[in-house]
Design a protein around this motif. Structure first.
Motif, PDB file in Angstrom:
ATOM      1  N   TYR A 232      15.149  -8.266  45.665  1.00 51.58           N
ATOM      2  CA  TYR A 232      14.662  -7.133  46.524  1.00 51.58           C
ATOM      3  C   TYR A 232      15.688  -6.096  46.226  1.00 51.58           C
ATOM      4  O   TYR A 232      16.950  -6.086  46.674  1.00 51.58           O
ATOM      5  CB  TYR A 232      14.502  -7.362  47.566  1.00 51.58           C
ATOM      6  CG  TYR A 232      13.107  -8.064  47.680  1.00 51.58           C
ATOM      7  CD1 TYR A 232      11.825  -7.592  47.430  1.00 51.58           C
ATOM      8  CD2 TYR A 232      12.982  -9.837  47.572  1.00 51.58           C
ATOM      9  CE1 TYR A 232      10.565  -8.287  47.468  1.00 51.58           C
ATOM     10  CE2 TYR A 232      11.639 -10.228  47.723  1.00 51.58           C
ATOM     11  CZ  TYR A 232      10.695  -9.829  47.672  1.00 51.58           C
ATOM     12  OH  TYR A 232       9.453 -10.493  47.536  1.00 51.58           O
ATOM     13  N   GLN A 233      15.240  -4.838  45.809  1.00 51.94           N
ATOM     14  CA  GLN A 233      16.079  -3.721  45.805  1.00 51.94           C
ATOM     15  C   GLN A 233      15.355  -2.541  46.502  1.00 51.94           C
ATOM     16  O   GLN A 233      14.253  -2.441  46.658  1.00 51.94           O
ATOM     17  CB  GLN A 233      16.190  -2.989  44.358  1.00 51.94           C
ATOM     18  CG  GLN A 233      16.359  -3.991  43.455  1.00 51.94           C
ATOM     19  CD  GLN A 233      18.016  -4.542  43.579  1.00 51.94           C
ATOM     20  OE1 GLN A 233      18.663  -3.659  43.875  1.00 51.94           O
ATOM     21  NE2 GLN A 233      18.118  -5.441  42.722  1.00 51.94           N
ATOM     22  N   ASN A 234      16.338  -1.840  47.152  1.00 56.41           N
ATOM     23  CA  ASN A 234      15.840  -0.758  48.400  1.00 56.41           C
ATOM     24  C   ASN A 234      15.708   0.785  47.427  1.00 56.41           C
ATOM     25  O   ASN A 234      16.599   1.451  47.752  1.00 56.41           O
ATOM     26  CB  ASN A 234      16.907  -0.716  49.346  1.00 56.41           C
ATOM     27  CG  ASN A 234      16.483   0.187  50.412  1.00 56.41           C
ATOM     28  OD1 ASN A 234      15.311   0.457  50.534  1.00 56.41           O
ATOM     29  ND2 ASN A 234      17.399   0.758  51.357  1.00 56.41           N
ATOM     30  N   THR A 235      14.916   0.675  46.660  1.00 58.00           N
ATOM     31  CA  THR A 235      14.885   1.964  45.738  1.00 58.00           C
ATOM     32  C   THR A 235      13.543   1.997  45.076  1.00 58.00           C
ATOM     33  O   THR A 235      12.791   0.906  45.044  1.00 58.00           O
ATOM     34  CB  THR A 235      15.866   2.095  44.701  1.00 58.00           C
ATOM     35  OG1 THR A 235      15.863   3.049  43.869  1.00 58.00           O
ATOM     36  CG2 THR A 235      15.808   0.887  43.529  1.00 58.00           C
ATOM     37  N   LYS A 236      12.994   3.241  45.023  1.00 59.76           N
ATOM     38  CA  LYS A 236      11.560   3.360  44.506  1.00 59.76           C
ATOM     39  C   LYS A 236      11.575   2.815  43.009  1.00 59.76           C
ATOM     40  O   LYS A 236      10.509   2.240  42.466  1.00 59.76           O
ATOM     41  CB  LYS A 236      11.103   4.760  44.464  1.00 59.76           C
ATOM     42  CG  LYS A 236       9.852   5.200  43.944  1.00 59.76           C
ATOM     43  CD  LYS A 236       9.446   6.510  43.990  1.00 59.76           C
ATOM     44  CE  LYS A 236       8.122   6.953  43.576  1.00 59.76           C
ATOM     45  NZ  LYS A 236       7.967   8.465  43.611  1.00 59.76           N
ATOM     46  N   SER A 248      16.388   5.423  40.802  1.00 63.28           N
ATOM     47  CA  SER A 248      15.909   6.518  41.256  1.00 63.28           C
ATOM     48  C   SER A 248      14.930   6.507  42.435  1.00 63.28           C
ATOM     49  O   SER A 248      14.045   5.655  42.336  1.00 63.28           O
ATOM     50  CB  SER A 248      15.515   7.169  39.897  1.00 63.28           C
ATOM     51  OG  SER A 248      14.878   8.373  40.337  1.00 63.28           O
ATOM     52  N   ASP A 249      14.817   7.338  42.997  1.00 66.09           N
ATOM     53  CA  ASP A 249      13.727   7.569  44.172  1.00 66.09           C
ATOM     54  C   ASP A 249      13.003   8.749  43.893  1.00 66.09           C
ATOM     55  O   ASP A 249      12.172   9.234  44.757  1.00 66.09           O
ATOM     56  CB  ASP A 249      14.506   7.714  45.520  1.00 66.09           C
ATOM     57  CG  ASP A 249      15.231   6.264  45.788  1.00 66.09           C
ATOM     58  OD1 ASP A 249      14.075   5.311  45.941  1.00 66.09           O
ATOM     59  OD2 ASP A 249      16.200   6.107  46.622  1.00 66.09           O
ATOM     60  N   GLU A 250      13.035   9.582  42.554  1.00 64.48           N
ATOM     61  CA  GLU A 250      12.520  10.783  42.423  1.00 64.48           C
ATOM     62  C   GLU A 250      11.519  10.422  41.266  1.00 64.48           C
ATOM     63  O   GLU A 250      11.259   9.636  40.593  1.00 64.48           O
ATOM     64  CB  GLU A 250      13.537  11.944  41.878  1.00 64.48           C
ATOM     65  CG  GLU A 250      14.724  12.015  42.991  1.00 64.48           C
ATOM     66  CD  GLU A 250      14.357  12.952  44.177  1.00 64.48           C
ATOM     67  OE1 GLU A 250      13.277  13.215  44.349  1.00 64.48           O
ATOM     68  OE2 GLU A 250      14.983  12.442  45.274  1.00 64.48           O
ATOM     69  N   GLY A 261      19.255   7.420  32.228  1.00 60.18           N
ATOM     70  CA  GLY A 261      18.205   7.459  32.971  1.00 60.18           C
ATOM     71  C   GLY A 261      17.173   8.632  32.628  1.00 60.18           C
ATOM     72  O   GLY A 261      17.512   9.463  32.693  1.00 60.18           O
ATOM     73  N   ALA A 262      15.980   8.182  32.686  1.00 56.55           N
ATOM     74  CA  ALA A 262      14.976   9.237  32.322  1.00 56.55           C
ATOM     75  C   ALA A 262      13.954   9.199  33.605  1.00 56.55           C
ATOM     76  O   ALA A 262      13.258   8.109  33.813  1.00 56.55           O
ATOM     77  CB  ALA A 262      14.304   8.950  31.027  1.00 56.55           C
ATOM     78  N   GLN A 263      13.616  10.404  33.978  1.00 53.58           N
ATOM     79  CA  GLN A 263      12.507  10.448  35.204  1.00 53.58           C
ATOM     80  C   GLN A 263      11.393  11.470  34.450  1.00 53.58           C
ATOM     81  O   GLN A 263      11.619  12.319  33.948  1.00 53.58           O
ATOM     82  CB  GLN A 263      12.824  11.237  36.355  1.00 53.58           C
ATOM     83  CG  GLN A 263      14.181  10.613  37.155  1.00 53.58           C
ATOM     84  CD  GLN A 263      14.901  11.059  38.115  1.00 53.58           C
ATOM     85  OE1 GLN A 263      14.950  12.448  38.133  1.00 53.58           O
ATOM     86  NE2 GLN A 263      15.162  10.545  39.403  1.00 53.58           N
ATOM     87  N   LEU A 264      10.169  10.694  34.939  1.00 53.20           N
ATOM     88  CA  LEU A 264       8.851  11.720  34.863  1.00 53.20           C
ATOM     89  C   LEU A 264       8.787  12.625  35.856  1.00 53.20           C
ATOM     90  O   LEU A 264       8.599  11.753  36.960  1.00 53.20           O
ATOM     91  CB  LEU A 264       7.838  10.913  34.229  1.00 53.20           C
ATOM     92  CG  LEU A 264       6.262  11.729  33.884  1.00 53.20           C
ATOM     93  CD1 LEU A 264       6.756  12.712  32.596  1.00 53.20           C
ATOM     94  CD2 LEU A 264       5.253  10.583  33.562  1.00 53.20           C
ATOM     95  N   LEU A 265       9.014  13.756  35.940  1.00 56.19           N
ATOM     96  CA  LEU A 265       8.619  14.623  37.063  1.00 56.19           C
ATOM     97  C   LEU A 265       7.247  15.032  37.357  1.00 56.19           C
ATOM     98  O   LEU A 265       6.431  14.670  36.631  1.00 56.19           O
ATOM     99  CB  LEU A 265       9.668  16.067  37.239  1.00 56.19           C
ATOM    100  CG  LEU A 265      11.152  15.769  36.479  1.00 56.19           C
ATOM    101  CD1 LEU A 265      11.788  16.953  36.392  1.00 56.19           C
ATOM    102  CD2 LEU A 265      11.861  14.993  37.626  1.00 56.19           C
ATOM    103  N   SER A 266       7.077  15.308  38.633  1.00 58.63           N
ATOM    104  CA  SER A 266       5.800  15.816  39.239  1.00 58.63           C
ATOM    105  C   SER A 266       5.024  17.001  38.229  1.00 58.63           C
ATOM    106  O   SER A 266       4.020  16.836  38.212  1.00 58.63           O
ATOM    107  CB  SER A 266       5.846  16.252  40.478  1.00 58.63           C
ATOM    108  OG  SER A 266       6.525  17.228  40.725  1.00 58.63           O
TER     109      SER A 266
END
Length: 424
Positions: A232-236, A248-250, A261-266
């Motif tokens: 279990y990891q404490n991250t999104k 990442s949490d974003e 790391g690559a994020q798909l933003l809102s």
């Protein structure tokens, strides 16, 4: 009066250029791209052994964006209604319905080539999920008691049937292997003609690919598809790569490849972050997968022993060096022809911004990064072009803006000015 004012503004900008050059050595930034996924009704991520992807679909269009190692966005509109999508390390797939029949399409993310096939009797297929990899298509079909899985080749020929207990909830690809999640939450690996239980997941719990051999659940469980172990990891978001763990949490989705790391933003832009990404002083070359890299950004890779072109976006090739046409074609054998901005075939001389390259995957305009006046060289004249653009004296064409966007964050600013100056 106008000439005097222009000289004053130019001198001021040159001073800013010098100041920024002196402090930029410590800068590191994240690159941003337009994913093309904003119209999709469902979006997914795939963190594989050769890249990080975001993909999705609308009613009739399949969209996939490779965030790293080289950004590329592709889309395909089919003459039917898309029901489900899938992805592996090199292809995006869609299952779609047309005229009471079902079809599958695969889109090569490197070349853009698409292949189609008609699938078995539409009455048998449950179209809410499917998976495809290595020329095999996995379909969820009606069974006597529970739904089952049918494997077809890419001509639509049935090859084998599988019967997981309690039926099929979801089919997916991870690390180049097909998996099925049953309605009881058990996860089975599909290998040849057999099913092998490899993990358990709570019923109706959503999850996504967390790197080859792992999935990550909405409840923060990193689950191994090798031995079923759970951490279990404490991250999104969490992805395990060959270079380490990425978290990442974003954003609304996350993918990773090696140290990026690559994020798909809102707003459906993709942000890609690597250690010391795009530092102007980090110009040492290294080798990643047999490809030259500048700083920490991978520029080219290899496919079938050929270097893959460095795409700025789905219609443009970025060229980071001043090079002749003949050497460029020798470096990238997939280029079959090159033409100038007027459509005239060119076989010699230096490549210029605004040239076009014809490949097996289509025709692409070339942006020579830093060549703003489109003459095949980078010098003080290009600095003057970008400074005059800043103060509103001139406009840049779309291809000039791409050539000016040295760090490819879709914004032409002082950072690009500095990086252009460092090219000569």
């Amino acid at each position: 009066m106008y000439g005097a004012m222009k000289k004053i503004i130019t001198s001021l900008l040159l001073s800013i250029f010098i100041i920024i050059s002196s402090v930029y050595t410590a800068a590191a930034e994240t690159r941003f791209f337009d994913s093309g996924l904003s119209d999709c009704k469902k979006v997914f991520s795939y963190s594989g052994s050769s890249g990080a992807y975001f993909y999705g679909f609308s009613n009739t269009t399949l969209v996939s964006a490779r965030a790293h190692p080289q950004f590329i966005s592709r889309n395909l509109t089919v003459d039917g209604i898309i029901r489900a999508v899938s992805h592996d390390d090199n292809y995006a797939y869609a299952l779609y319905a047309k005229s009471k029949s079902y079809y599958a399409v695969r889109m090569n993310m490197n070349s853009g080539r698409c292949d189609y096939c008609e699938l078995p009797k539409p009455g048998d297929i449950l179209p809410f999920t499917f998976a495809a990899v290595d020329g095999n298509i996995y379909l969820c079909v009606y069974g006597k008691l529970y739904s089952s899985v049918v494997r077809c080749d890419f001509s639509g020929k049935k090859l084998y049937s599988y019967n997981p207990p309690r039926g099929v909830e979801q089919l997916f690809i991870n690390g180049g292997t097909a998996y099925v999640k049953s309605n009881s939450g058990e996860i089975f690996r599909i290998s040849g003609n057999s099913l092998t239980k490899c993990a358990d997941l709570e019923l109706y719990t959503s999850f996504y690919n967390a790197g080859a051999g792992y999935i990550y659940s909405q409840k923060g469980a990193l689950i191994s598809l090798l031995d079923g172990s759970v951490i279990y990891q404490n991250t999104k978001f969490f992805v395990r790569t060959s270079s380490g763990d990425m978290t990442s949490d974003e954003g609304i989705s996350f993918a990773a490849y090696k140290n990026a790391g690559a994020q798909l933003l809102s707003d459906y832009r993709i942000s890609v972050t690597t250690p010391d990404n795009n530092s102007a002083t980090s110009q040492q070359q290294s080798q990643i997968g047999g490809a030259n890299t500048i700083g920490s950004q991978s520029r080219v890779g290899t496919v079938n022993n050929q270097r893959t072109l460095d795409y700025y976006d789905s219609s443009t090739i970025a060229c980071d060096e001043i090079i002749t046409v003949s050497k460029f074609k020798k470096k990238y054998p997939q280029i079959t022809e090159m033409t100038d901005a007027n459509g005239n075939k060119v076989t010699s001389g230096k490549i210029k911004t605004g040239y076009f390259a014809k490949t097996t995957g289509g025709k692409f305009e070339i942006a020579v990064m830093g060549d703003l006046n489109c003459n095949g060289a980078i010098n003080n004249a290009d600095i003057r072009v970008i400074m005059e653009y800043f103060v509103g004296l001139i406009n840049l064409s779309p291809i000039q803006k791409k050539a000016a966007d040295i760090n490819r964050d879709n914004i032409v600013n002082n950072i690009d000015l500095v990086m252009t100056g460092k090219k000569f």
